[in-house]
Scaffold this active site. Structure first.
Site, PDB file in Angstrom:
ATOM      1  N   ASP A  85       2.640  -1.662  -4.587  1.00 61.20           N
ATOM      2  CA  ASP A  85       1.635  -2.056  -3.606  1.00 61.20           C
ATOM      3  C   ASP A  85       1.852  -1.264  -2.318  1.00 61.20           C
ATOM      4  O   ASP A  85       2.237  -0.099  -2.371  1.00 61.20           O
ATOM      5  CB  ASP A  85       1.709  -3.572  -3.370  1.00 61.20           C
ATOM      6  CG  ASP A  85       0.348  -4.186  -3.088  1.00 61.20           C
ATOM      7  OD1 ASP A  85      -0.218  -3.904  -2.011  1.00 61.20           O
ATOM      8  OD2 ASP A  85      -0.159  -4.942  -3.924  1.00 61.20           O
ATOM      9  N   HIS A  88      -0.920  -6.191   2.559  1.00 63.11           N
ATOM     10  CA  HIS A  88      -1.297  -6.472   1.176  1.00 63.11           C
ATOM     11  C   HIS A  88      -0.076  -6.631   0.275  1.00 63.11           C
ATOM     12  O   HIS A  88       0.016  -7.562  -0.537  1.00 63.11           O
ATOM     13  CB  HIS A  88      -2.195  -5.335   0.683  1.00 63.11           C
ATOM     14  CG  HIS A  88      -2.903  -5.602  -0.606  1.00 63.11           C
ATOM     15  ND1 HIS A  88      -2.333  -5.350  -1.821  1.00 63.11           N
ATOM     16  CD2 HIS A  88      -4.154  -6.063  -0.864  1.00 63.11           C
ATOM     17  CE1 HIS A  88      -3.202  -5.646  -2.785  1.00 63.11           C
ATOM     18  NE2 HIS A  88      -4.309  -6.081  -2.225  1.00 63.11           N
ATOM     19  N   SER A  97      -6.463  -9.011  -6.715  1.00 63.86           N
ATOM     20  CA  SER A  97      -5.107  -8.594  -6.358  1.00 63.86           C
ATOM     21  C   SER A  97      -4.212  -9.789  -6.056  1.00 63.86           C
ATOM     22  O   SER A  97      -2.988  -9.676  -6.123  1.00 63.86           O
ATOM     23  CB  SER A  97      -5.130  -7.655  -5.157  1.00 63.86           C
ATOM     24  OG  SER A  97      -5.615  -8.315  -4.023  1.00 63.86           O
TER      25      SER A  97
END
Length: 752
Positions: free
Chosen positions: A153, A210, A537
């Site tokens: 990520d 994220h 996600s």
């Protein structure tokens, strides 16, 4: 779908000093800093390894790879970007199209393709999924202790309490990774972190948020008192709170395929057990897909891969990460809402959601403005500068989702223009999937049906007004789960007959760790910061964590066995006992929900499993009609499809059935199941045949006398005159039922 805030880089500098690298047969970036590559693109090149040379060392392998390259572009400009050891036999390098063409004639060359960009795709979700520390599956699996979850990520912020190591033992001896932060930053929870950026050694610090968010969903430690702006309060925990975390930062300004391949390559070398990947792109043939190639190498090493289905739904065939060897995860809602009620001047009340709910916001009616009433698209979406010249001061502004800015950015535009609040309305394709974002202005996000009512009211009233009433956190309503509007949909256009997505899991309004404070007045005076995001996600790391739990309970299960257990035990009913719906609130289909909604406890005891090996996937690739060279590039070895028994996608031993059949035809599909339930257990077949086709199973009874015993059965599909159904899809299911287990497989029939 995710509204991500830019972070102050100054908060990250504490973690930007890398420690010395120690090699354990690991992939290392070739250069220590990035250089201008001129007019050269990055290509990923697959090669055949010499039969007479055992290139076990990374230096010998790198030397061989360099033998394919032209001379350096210029002094100080290196061609070799990554030298891969595990994910592929090959490398990434800066090359021109003509240079690649010339390379094709060299002995040992197999395949090459241009690098491409990929895109980035919880206080309550463990409870929603039935996971409790003191009983059932969480207790039986020891909270995932001993399993290493690798997360590809945007990196991580290691100081967050979700990554503290209280009560965590030392990493297992098989762990070979390193921590590329300061020496004291990693611990017995966060056991490794690396950064891969176009051949550069870079910090794995998360400048986006994220990666921190997804990592904590998969395996975050227990953090009491978690909340976002005072709402969704509870104890934050990942799905596998005692699992180890290994971080591979592969997304910087972009997420390049060569970086992703490097991250997977390193994860294999390091010894991870599970990979969580919330990154994807439009599907390409598998031989040109870095993600598909790398994940097959991981699965061949026994690593389970959970990947997001993409956020381009509800468009048909929008599913991403659709290779049959990975678990493709769609997103669903939960039973929690952070409610904000819009009360129109007409008296109509409409429930929406928002995380920012100021206590002192007036509940009186305020003027309501719809800038998009004039038909200007940028004004409809409240894009930057679109409100210039429009008097919105002291008013509530109606904004549509979509456009070039995020929901939070729309609120910033509205606030800058002098408005006091925003009503954010869904577009038609988003229907009933509002998001509870951490807005910078008082707001309410409402459904498309609500948007229609509000627009109608604004159009009919000379002086429209509205009030927003903030009501905090609600549980138990509405019926859940439903499939999120944005969740990627099948059928796949690449895998030629494998039903995708595989499963759905929580992916809407997920609260998890965040590097900094959020909302209208962010203050970084607390190390315990959380944010709420939506997207597939956030669903994928839920399933990665669940897979880690299953790894503990069933250490001998293959990745395919774990995937089968998750899929065949999944649920099809919502909290009201009705079939799961999609964003329209109508019953969903398999191309939206896959096999169903994950049920972790039932996955721990599925009864029967459908297993697959790496060799089975190679036969499947041959069955796709790929050339020997293309299959060899994916498989990392020389493959002669003519010497194998290629299988069609329909024949792959998958837990679901996707069959194409014409009129007046019969087709037979074979499956093999393995008993992982009771030693002496008998099953009977129950079939709900898709409309328009007769389905018969032989044998219709299976009797097992031992654990791990296998049985073979055939499914016969028979049609009559179905010419009026050409192009249509019909759905059903089959179930192997014993006194203890129900093993369910969806059936999707495509009439041709």
């Amino acid at each position: 779908m995710e509204n991500r805030r830019l972070l102050l880089l100054s908060t990250l500098f504490l973690f930007s000093h890398p420690s010395l690298l120690v090699t354990h047969g690991q992939l290392l970036p070739i250069v220590s800093r990035c250089t201008n590559s001129g007019d050269r693109d990055i290509y990923i090149v697959h090669v055949k390894m010499p039969n007479n040379t055992k290139l076990l060392g990374s230096k010998a392998r790198e030397k061989y790879y360099k033998s394919f390259l032209p001379p350096p572009i210029a002094p100080g400009q290196h061609r070799l970007v990554f030298s891969y050891n595990h994910a592929i036999n090959g490398f990434a390098a800066r090359l021109s199209e003509d240079e690649v063409k010339a390379m094709e004639s060299m002995e040992g060359f197999v395949h090459a393709y241009r690098d491409r960009e990929f895109s980035l795709h919880t206080t309550h979700s463990p409870d929603f999924l039935g996971l409790h520390p003191d009983r059932c599956f969480w207790k039986d699996s020891n909270l995932g202790q001993g399993v290493i979850i690798g997360v590809l990520d945007t990196g991580i912020i290691p100081s967050h309490p979700s990554f503290m190591d209280s009560g965590m033992p030392l990493p297992p001896s098989k762990w070979k990774g390193i921590c590329d932060f300061d020496v004291n930053v990693c611990n017995n929870k966060l056991i490794g972190a690396r950064g891969f950026s176009t051949g550069c050694r870079d910090s794995p610090a998360d400048h986006d948020g994220h990666g921190t968010h997804t990592a904590s969903i998969a395996a975050g430690s227990f953090v009491h008192g978690a909340a976002v702006l005072g709402h969704a309060k509870g104890t934050s925990a990942g799905m596998a709170p005692k699992a180890y975390l290994a971080i591979y930062k592969v997304c910087y300004e972009t997420c390049l395929g060569s970086n992703i391949l490097a991250g997977i390559d390193q994860a294999i070398a390091d010894g991870v057990d599970v990979l969580s990947i919330s990154i994807g792109s439009q599907p390409e043939p598998f031989y040109d897909d870095s993600m598909a190639i790398g994940t097959l190498a991981a699965v061949a090493k026994g690593i389970f891969v959970s990947s997001s289905a993409g956020n381009a739904g509800p468009r048909e065939s929008s599913v991403e990460n659709d290779a049959p060897w990975v678990l493709t995860v769609g997103a669903s809602t939960m039973d929690r809402t952070i409610r904000a009620t819009v009360k129109l001047g007409s008296g109509v009340e409409i429930n929406g959601e928002t995380m920012y709910q100021p206590e002192n916001f007036p509940t009186i009616q305020l003027p309501l403005v719809y800038p998009g009433a004039r038909g200007i698209s940028r004004a409809k979406t409240c894009s930057e500068g679109s409100l210039d010249g429009i008097n919105v001061r002291g008013k509530i502004v109606l904004c549509e989702t979509g456009g070039s800015n995020t929901s939070i950015e729309k609120g910033a535009v509205v606030k800058k223009a002098g408005a006091v609040a925003m009503i954010l309305v869904n577009l038609a394709q988003e229907m009933f999937t509002p998001e509870a974002s951490a807005h910078v202005i008082p707001a309410a996000h409402v459904s498309y049906a609500a948007a229609t009512k509000i627009r109608s009211y604004v159009k009919s009233s000379r002086t429209p007004t509205a009030a927003i009433l903030f009501q905090g956190t609600w549980y138990g309503s509405p019926p859940s789960p439903t499939v999120a509007a944005f969740s990627g949909r099948g059928p796949s256009m690449i895998n030629n007959g494998i039903l995708k997505p595989d499963i759905i899991g929580p992916g809407v309004n997920i609260v998890a760790a965040w590097p900094s404070a959020v909302g209208p007045n962010p203050r970084n005076d607390s190390i315990s910061t959380f944010n709420v995001l939506s997207g597939t996600s956030t669903a994928a790391p839920h399933l990665a964590g669940i897979a880690a739990l299953l790894k503990v309970s069933h250490p001998d299960w293959s990745p395919a066995a774990i995937k089968s257990a998750i899929m065949t035990s999944s649920g099809t009913l919502n909290s009201d006992g009705k079939l799961i719906a999609d964003e329209t609130l109508k019953t969903t289909n398999y191309f939206s929900a896959g096999a169903g909604h994950v049920n972790p406890s039932k996955a721990n005891d599925p009864g029967l499993i459908y297993d697959l090996t790496a060799d089975d996937y190679i036969a499947y690739l041959c069955g796709l009609g790929y050339t020997d060279r293309q299959v060899s590039a994916i498989a990392r070895s020389q493959i002669d499809c003519s010497s194998l028994m290629p299988v069609t996608a329909e024949e792959l031993n998958y837990p679901t059935f996707l069959v194409s059949i014409g009129a007046d035809s019969q087709k037979t599909v074979t499956r093999v199941v393995k008993n992982v339930g009771e030693a002496n257990e008998a099953y009977s077949m129950q079939v709900d045949a898709p409309e328009g086709v007769e389905v018969t199973v032989y044998p219709d009874k299976l009797a097992f006398s031992a654990i791990n015993q296998t049985a073979v059965y055939d499914v016969y599909f028979t049609t009559g005159d179905t010419n009026d159904r050409v192009g249509m899809v019909s759905e059903g299911q089959l179930r192997w039922v014993s006194g203890k287990h129900v093993v369910r497989s969806p059936i999707s029939v495509n009439f041709i």
